[in-house]
Design an enzyme around this catalytic site. Structure first.
Site, mmCIF file in Angstrom:
data_model
loop_
_atom_site.group_PDB
_atom_site.id
_atom_site.type_symbol
_atom_site.label_atom_id
_atom_site.label_comp_id
_atom_site.label_asym_id
_atom_site.label_seq_id
_atom_site.Cartn_x
_atom_site.Cartn_y
_atom_site.Cartn_z
ATOM 1 N N CYS A 119 7.482 -65.942 13.534
ATOM 2 C CA CYS A 119 6.728 -66.793 12.608
ATOM 3 C C CYS A 119 7.377 -66.879 11.232
ATOM 4 C CB CYS A 119 5.292 -66.301 12.501
ATOM 5 S SG CYS A 119 4.430 -66.436 14.062
ATOM 6 N N HIS A 259 2.464 -69.594 6.237
ATOM 7 C CA HIS A 259 2.472 -69.648 7.699
ATOM 8 C C HIS A 259 1.012 -69.662 8.177
ATOM 9 C CE1 HIS A 259 3.070 -68.825 11.833
ATOM 10 N NE2 HIS A 259 2.544 -67.608 11.763
ATOM 11 N N ASN A 289 -1.480 -71.968 15.482
ATOM 12 C CA ASN A 289 -0.239 -71.327 15.053
ATOM 13 C C ASN A 289 0.927 -71.882 15.879
ATOM 14 O OD1 ASN A 289 1.882 -69.614 14.484
ATOM 15 N ND2 ASN A 289 0.708 -67.727 14.721
HETATM 16 O O1 UT7 Z 1 1.701 -65.379 13.528
HETATM 17 C C1 UT7 Z 1 2.144 -64.108 13.819
HETATM 18 C C2 UT7 Z 1 1.333 -63.084 13.122
HETATM 19 N N1 UT7 Z 1 0.046 -63.018 13.718
HETATM 20 C C3 UT7 Z 1 -1.026 -62.829 12.972
HETATM 21 O O2 UT7 Z 1 -0.937 -62.786 11.778
HETATM 22 C C4 UT7 Z 1 -2.345 -62.633 13.694
HETATM 23 C C5 UT7 Z 1 -3.096 -61.483 13.079
HETATM 24 N N2 UT7 Z 1 -4.322 -61.189 13.752
HETATM 25 C C6 UT7 Z 1 -5.411 -61.995 13.779
HETATM 26 O O3 UT7 Z 1 -5.343 -63.097 13.290
HETATM 27 C C7 UT7 Z 1 -6.707 -61.469 14.332
HETATM 28 O O4 UT7 Z 1 -6.589 -60.075 14.561
HETATM 29 C C8 UT7 Z 1 -7.188 -62.167 15.640
HETATM 30 C C9 UT7 Z 1 -7.619 -63.587 15.322
HETATM 31 C C10 UT7 Z 1 -6.054 -62.185 16.652
HETATM 32 C C11 UT7 Z 1 -8.382 -61.421 16.211
HETATM 33 O O5 UT7 Z 1 -9.419 -61.368 15.243
HETATM 34 P P1 UT7 Z 1 -10.134 -59.979 14.886
HETATM 35 O O6 UT7 Z 1 -11.156 -60.291 13.887
HETATM 36 O O7 UT7 Z 1 -9.058 -59.005 14.499
HETATM 37 O O8 UT7 Z 1 -10.811 -59.600 16.255
HETATM 38 P P2 UT7 Z 1 -10.634 -58.289 17.112
HETATM 39 O O9 UT7 Z 1 -9.336 -58.294 17.832
HETATM 40 O O10 UT7 Z 1 -10.958 -57.113 16.261
HETATM 41 O O11 UT7 Z 1 -11.808 -58.475 18.159
HETATM 42 C C12 UT7 Z 1 -13.182 -58.407 17.772
HETATM 43 C C13 UT7 Z 1 -14.034 -58.642 19.003
HETATM 44 C C14 UT7 Z 1 -13.651 -57.736 20.183
HETATM 45 O O12 UT7 Z 1 -14.834 -57.444 20.871
HETATM 46 P P3 UT7 Z 1 -15.581 -56.034 20.665
HETATM 47 O O13 UT7 Z 1 -14.581 -54.985 21.031
HETATM 48 O O14 UT7 Z 1 -15.966 -56.003 19.224
HETATM 49 O O15 UT7 Z 1 -16.741 -56.142 21.600
HETATM 50 C C15 UT7 Z 1 -12.783 -58.618 21.025
HETATM 51 O O16 UT7 Z 1 -12.784 -58.245 22.383
HETATM 52 O O17 UT7 Z 1 -13.854 -59.987 19.469
HETATM 53 C C16 UT7 Z 1 -13.465 -59.953 20.851
HETATM 54 N N3 UT7 Z 1 -12.566 -61.081 21.080
HETATM 55 C C17 UT7 Z 1 -13.022 -62.315 21.362
HETATM 56 N N4 UT7 Z 1 -14.258 -62.817 21.480
HETATM 57 C C18 UT7 Z 1 -14.366 -64.135 21.748
HETATM 58 C C19 UT7 Z 1 -11.204 -61.119 21.048
HETATM 59 N N5 UT7 Z 1 -10.763 -62.352 21.287
HETATM 60 C C20 UT7 Z 1 -11.857 -63.113 21.488
HETATM 61 C C21 UT7 Z 1 -12.042 -64.477 21.763
HETATM 62 N N6 UT7 Z 1 -13.307 -64.947 21.875
HETATM 63 N N7 UT7 Z 1 -11.015 -65.344 21.916
#
Ligand code: UT7
Length: 332
Positions: A119, A259, A289
């Protein structure tokens, strides 16, 4: 050859291309266990573009974006000295996508190569383009950021498939005819980051095999929370460094060009650097993205408003880890 000391690199034309097919959050709801509310509130994404035709690779989009640059600047492609393509989804593992793009757009005098900085690819590519121009040896460098993310995303993995889209952007770098252009940069990497954002197989560590296919090791893997944390702290540090050493306050900046990985990451950096929200370029809601294409697509979408002398900060974070910030004053 010009005197290298007086040369500053600037962007003189921009082009972009996104495929027609749209993948909405509602469509993803039918593919994996997710919902529009979660995706919008956690990422800011509403929809993304997908290049559905399996016969059309990343170069297809890169060529379209590059031809728009040539048209906009009204130049003979034979006058382009170098074509750089930033991508994590090259057409082929060996034989650069840049070489193919250069030939297809008629830049037959150019040499060309790909860079892989995920990225941060376009951000790093700007630094490379600038260095070739400022050496005084080359006059026209075409930088392409293009990725067909749909070719590496696992559409059964809700943690990643909601994030990415396909697209390409391109910018022409030339020597500035005034005092404006590429001013400064702060670029960094941390190889430990490859534990958290990667494709495991297909390289020399895990060559393709039945096992790598069965285990989905050719798809993108991300530990989102870890990446999020590093993205915020590292991009913030890079932005602050660039602002401090160029004596810039939030008010001085006309455009923050970040980005597009997550709206929450961008908002957090903007608020800690006192950059007003109306100065932040954003298109994540429409494209998701697009990896190496996010920054040039932002420029392409907004180029009609840019004015000579305006101050731009570019920031990115991605696989590697790789990240950084650069500072440019608009020259045309
Ligand atoms: O471009 C390259 C660099 N990349 C980045 O900068 C990405 C950085 N990371 C992020 O943007 C975020 O971490 C994500 C958008 C990928 C995820 O968001 P988050 O707020 O960090 O969510 P999380 O991974 O902590 O997940 C929270 C909850 C989990 O459920 P529990 O364990 O709380 O029950 C996940 O299983 O959300 C759940 N979850 C989803 N729920 C509905 C994960 N993905 C999804 C989904 N839909 N697609």
């Amino acid at each position: 050859m010009k005197n290298a000391k007086n040369i500053k690199a600037c962007i003189t034309a921009i082009g972009g291309y996104v495929p027609e097919d749209i993948l909405t959050n509602e469509m993803l709801e039918k593919m994996v266990d997710t919902n529009d509310e979660w995706i919008v509130s956690r990422t800011g994404i509403k929809e993304r573009r997908i290049l559905k035709d399996p016969k059309k690779p990343t170069s297809y989009m890169g060529i379209k974006a590059s031809n728009k640059v040539i048209e906009e600047r009204n130049i003979d492609p034979m006058s382009i000295d170098l074509v750089i393509t930033a991508t994590v989804t090259p057409d082929l593992p060996v034989a650069s996508t840049a070489a193919y793009i250069a030939t297809e757009i008629g830049a037959k005098n150019a040499f060309s190569f790909d860079i892989q900085a995920a990225c941060s690819g376009f951000l790093y590519g700007m630094s490379v383009a600038k260095s070739f121009i400022e050496s005084g040896r080359y006059q026209r460098v075409l930088l392409v950021g293009a990725d067909k993310m749909s070719s590496i995303v696992d559409y059964t993995d809700r943690a990643t498939c909601i994030l990415f889209g396909d697209g390409a952007g391109a910018a022409l770098f030339e020597a500035s005819e005034n005092e404006f252009g590429y001013e400064d940069e702060f670029l960094q990497t941390d190889g430990n980051g490859r534990n958290y954002l990667k494709i495991d197989a297909g390289g020399s560590l895990f060559p393709p095999s039945h096992e790598t296919l069965d285990k989905k090791m050719h798809n993108l893997y991300q530990e989102g929370q870890v990446v999020f944390k590093y993205a915020v702290s590292n991009m913030l540090e890079a932005t602050q460094k660039i602002m401090e050493r160029n004596n810039l306050k939030g008010n001085d900046i006309n455009y923050l060009v970040p980005h597009q990985a997550n709206k929450r990451i961008i908002d957090s950096i903007a608020s800690k650097t006192d950059i007003d929200s109306d100065k932040i370029l954003m298109n994540i809601e429409r494209y998701g993205n697009t990896t190496a294409a996010t920054i040039p697509l932002l420029l392409n979408d907004n180029k009609a408003s840019f004015k000579k002398g305006e101050k731009f900060i570019f920031i990115a974070f991605g696989g590697g880890f790789s990240w950084g910030a650069s500072y440019l004053t608009w020259s045309i």
